[in-house]
Design a protein around this motif. Structure first.
Motif, mmCIF file in Angstrom:
data_model
loop_
_atom_site.group_PDB
_atom_site.id
_atom_site.type_symbol
_atom_site.label_atom_id
_atom_site.label_comp_id
_atom_site.label_asym_id
_atom_site.label_seq_id
_atom_site.Cartn_x
_atom_site.Cartn_y
_atom_site.Cartn_z
ATOM 1 N N GLY A 15 5.121 57.637 148.930
ATOM 2 C CA GLY A 15 5.452 57.539 147.506
ATOM 3 C C GLY A 15 6.882 57.971 147.241
ATOM 4 N N ASP A 16 7.300 59.060 147.901
ATOM 5 C CA ASP A 16 8.676 59.547 147.747
ATOM 6 C C ASP A 16 9.670 58.531 148.305
ATOM 7 O OD1 ASP A 16 10.623 61.615 147.069
ATOM 8 O OD2 ASP A 16 10.837 61.867 149.254
ATOM 9 N N SER A 19 9.903 55.559 145.975
ATOM 10 C CA SER A 19 10.563 55.865 144.699
ATOM 11 C C SER A 19 12.086 55.795 144.828
ATOM 12 C CB SER A 19 10.143 57.248 144.189
ATOM 13 O OG SER A 19 10.710 58.270 144.997
ATOM 14 N N LYS A 20 12.596 55.897 146.040
ATOM 15 C CA LYS A 20 14.047 55.838 146.274
ATOM 16 C C LYS A 20 14.550 54.409 146.435
ATOM 17 C CE LYS A 20 14.002 60.409 148.289
ATOM 18 N NZ LYS A 20 13.897 61.189 149.498
ATOM 19 N N ASP A 24 11.345 47.807 141.491
ATOM 20 C CA ASP A 24 10.146 48.216 140.772
ATOM 21 C C ASP A 24 8.921 47.569 141.392
ATOM 22 O OD1 ASP A 24 11.466 49.800 138.950
ATOM 23 O OD2 ASP A 24 11.702 48.194 137.462
ATOM 24 N N PHE A 64 1.675 53.702 144.196
ATOM 25 C CA PHE A 64 2.060 52.426 144.815
ATOM 26 C C PHE A 64 0.824 51.703 145.324
ATOM 27 C CE2 PHE A 64 2.226 55.668 148.125
ATOM 28 C CZ PHE A 64 1.587 55.077 149.193
#
Length: 194
Positions: A15-16, A19-20, A24, A64
């Protein structure tokens, strides 16, 4: 999640990472190259919106989506994706114990059922001695012709292994098999296990 487990640590790490990304709705796609063969490799890749395949199965997670390749999915049964912190930072690991195992059932061709038994039960035991056995053919009257390799070739105990271990197991598990025969040249003893 049916078949595959993404641990909480793996979900947080992925997820991290996602997110980078500057896209989208980006998720991950899990697939296996050459599933059901000794060369199978389990892979995770970014999956941007539109890159998923229509036959993929989507598993919604927070925050996600995971897309499972439809061909790979049966081979991902019992797979675990984990993330472990170590001295170097951390590592994402994928353990897919069924990735290299061919899918067989009682209706599968005889050779496939024999090879499945050899790969999943017999060769793991022989591997501790650096050995292996492979199917050459099945001849009349249900006799399986096998060839030993590695530490089994030239080993003085191969007859016992063949009759007491392999033949007993194969005759018990595969009704069409009545006996096994060894076509290995055991005069070659360079790698023999004693």
């Amino acid at each position: 999640m049916a078949g595959i487990l993404l641990t909480t640590a793996a979900q947080e790490y992925l997820g991290d990472l996602l997110s980078k990304q500057d896209t989208d709705g980006i998720g991950i796609r899990v697939f296996i190259t050459q599933p059901g063969t000794p060369y199978a490799e389990t892979c995770i890749a970014y999956c941007k919106p539109g890159e998923e395949k229509p036959e993929d199965r989507m598993i919604p997670l927070e925050p996600f989506n995971v897309w499972l390749d439809s061909v790979s999915e049966p081979f991902l049964e019992d797979a675990v994706v984990d993330y472990a912190v170590d001295r170097m930072g951390g590592q994402l690991t994928i353990k897919a114990p069924n990735a290299k195992v061919p899918m067989v059932n009682a209706d599968s061709p005889l050779n496939e059922r024999i090879n499945y038994l050899l790969q999943t039960e017999i060769n793991p035991g022989l591997a501790s001695h650096g050995g292996e056995v492979k199917l050459i053919d099945v001849v009349e009257d249900g006799v399986a012709i096998l060839q030993f390799g590695g530490g089994c070739q030239g080993c003085g105990m191969v007859d016992v292994t063949l009759k007491e271990g392999i033949e007993k197991t194969m005759v018990e598990r595969i009704p069409e098999i009545t006996a096994v025969r060894d076509v290995t040249d055991h005069t070659v003893k360079e790698n023999a296990y004693y």
